[in-house]
Design a protein around this motif. Structure first.
Motif, short mmCIF file in Angstrom:
data_model
loop_
_atom_site.label_atom_id
_atom_site.label_comp_id
_atom_site.label_asym_id
_atom_site.label_seq_id
_atom_site.Cartn_x
_atom_site.Cartn_y
_atom_site.Cartn_z
N TYR A 4 9.41 75.44 2.40
CA TYR A 4 10.66 76.19 2.37
C TYR A 4 11.89 75.30 2.39
O TYR A 4 13.00 75.77 2.32
N PHE A 5 11.67 74.03 2.52
CA PHE A 5 12.82 73.13 2.63
C PHE A 5 12.66 71.96 1.68
O PHE A 5 11.70 71.22 1.78
N ASN A 6 13.57 71.81 0.75
CA ASN A 6 13.52 70.69 -0.20
C ASN A 6 14.38 69.55 0.31
O ASN A 6 15.59 69.69 0.44
N TRP A 7 13.76 68.44 0.61
CA TRP A 7 14.52 67.25 0.96
C TRP A 7 15.02 66.64 -0.34
O TRP A 7 14.25 66.43 -1.26
N ASN A 11 20.53 65.01 1.17
CA ASN A 11 20.31 65.29 2.57
C ASN A 11 20.11 64.04 3.41
O ASN A 11 19.96 64.11 4.61
N GLU A 12 20.07 62.90 2.79
CA GLU A 12 19.73 61.65 3.47
C GLU A 12 20.96 60.80 3.78
O GLU A 12 21.01 59.63 3.44
N TRP A 13 21.95 61.38 4.41
CA TRP A 13 23.15 60.64 4.79
C TRP A 13 23.16 60.48 6.30
O TRP A 13 23.02 61.43 7.04
N GLU A 14 23.36 59.24 6.73
CA GLU A 14 23.40 58.96 8.16
C GLU A 14 24.79 59.26 8.71
O GLU A 14 25.80 59.04 8.05
N PRO A 78 20.30 68.64 7.54
CA PRO A 78 20.35 68.78 6.08
C PRO A 78 21.11 70.05 5.73
O PRO A 78 20.97 71.08 6.39
N HIS A 79 21.94 69.98 4.70
CA HIS A 79 22.80 71.11 4.38
C HIS A 79 22.15 72.13 3.46
O HIS A 79 22.62 73.25 3.35
#
Length: 165
Positions: A4-7, A11-14, A78-79
Motif C-alpha cells: 500500500y505504500f510506494n517508496w 520520499n528519501e530526504w533526510e 514519507p509524503h
C-alpha cells in the motif's frame, strides 16, 4: 515492503537536526521517541546529539501493532499516501509529532481523518531550511512551508507558535 505504500526517491530526504532541536523540549521525557521510517538510519545519530535515545529500526511501519510501550512517534514521514500513515498512527493511538508540508492539512483525505479526532494540534515550523538529498547534500532552500502535526501532545493551545532556537 508494504504493497500500500510506494517508496520513491522523493520520499528519501533526510531532515536536518534543527527541525528536531526546536521541538525536542516539547517531547515528554517519560516517552521514548519512535522514528519508524528508517531511510538511511541517521535519525538515531541526530537524536543522540540532542541527548535522546530513540527506537529506530529498519522495519515495516505498517506492521507495528498496538502495545503498552510509553512512546511518541516523531518523524518527517514519507509524503506519498499520507492518509494511510495517519490512519495507522491513529490505530496505534500513541502521541505523535509529524513534520509535514502545511498544505497536507488542506488535503481532503487528511481532513476526513482529522475531523473525527480530538487532541490535534499544529505548530507552524519556525525553521525554513533545506533538506538533505540521498547523496548527503543539503538543498539551498525549503521547497514549501512545513508544520508539526501533533496528537496527544497537550500543548497550551491548538495552534502553537514557537521561536527558532
Amino acid at each position: 515492503m508494504n504493497p500500500y505504500f510506494n517508496w520513491t526517491k522523493n520520499n528519501e530526504w533526510e531532515t536536518p537536526i534543527d527541525y528536531w532541536k526546536c521541538i525536542e523540549p516539547l517531547i515528554p521525557k517519560d516517552l521514548t521517541i519512535n522514528d519508524p521510517f528508517y531511510m538511511n538510519g541517521n535519525a538515531k545519530k541526530h537524536w543522540k546529539k540532542l541527548s535522546r535515545e530513540i527506537i529506530h529500526e529498519n522495519k515495516d511501519f505498517y506492521k507495528i501493532e498496538k502495545n503498552n510501550n510509553k512512546e511518541i512517534f516523531v518523524r518527517n514521514p514519507p509524503h506519498t499516501k499520507f492518509h494511510l500513515l495517519l490512519e495507522h498512527l491513529f490505530y496505534l493511538d500513541k502521541p505523535f509529532i509529524l513534520l509535514i508540508p502545511i498544505n497536507k492539512i488542506a488535503n481532503k483525505k487528511t481532513q476526513k481523518i482529522l475531523i473525527e479526532k480530538n487532541n490535534i494540534q499544529i505548530i507552524p515550523s519556525p525553521i525554513y531550511k533545506g533538506f538533505i538529498t540521498p547523496e548527503g547534500l543539503q538543498t539551498r532552500g525549503c521547497p514549501q512551508y512545513y508544520c508539526y502535526l501533533c496528537y496527544k501532545l497537550n500543548l497550551p493551545c491548538d495552534l502553537y507558535f514557537m521561536k527558532e532556537k
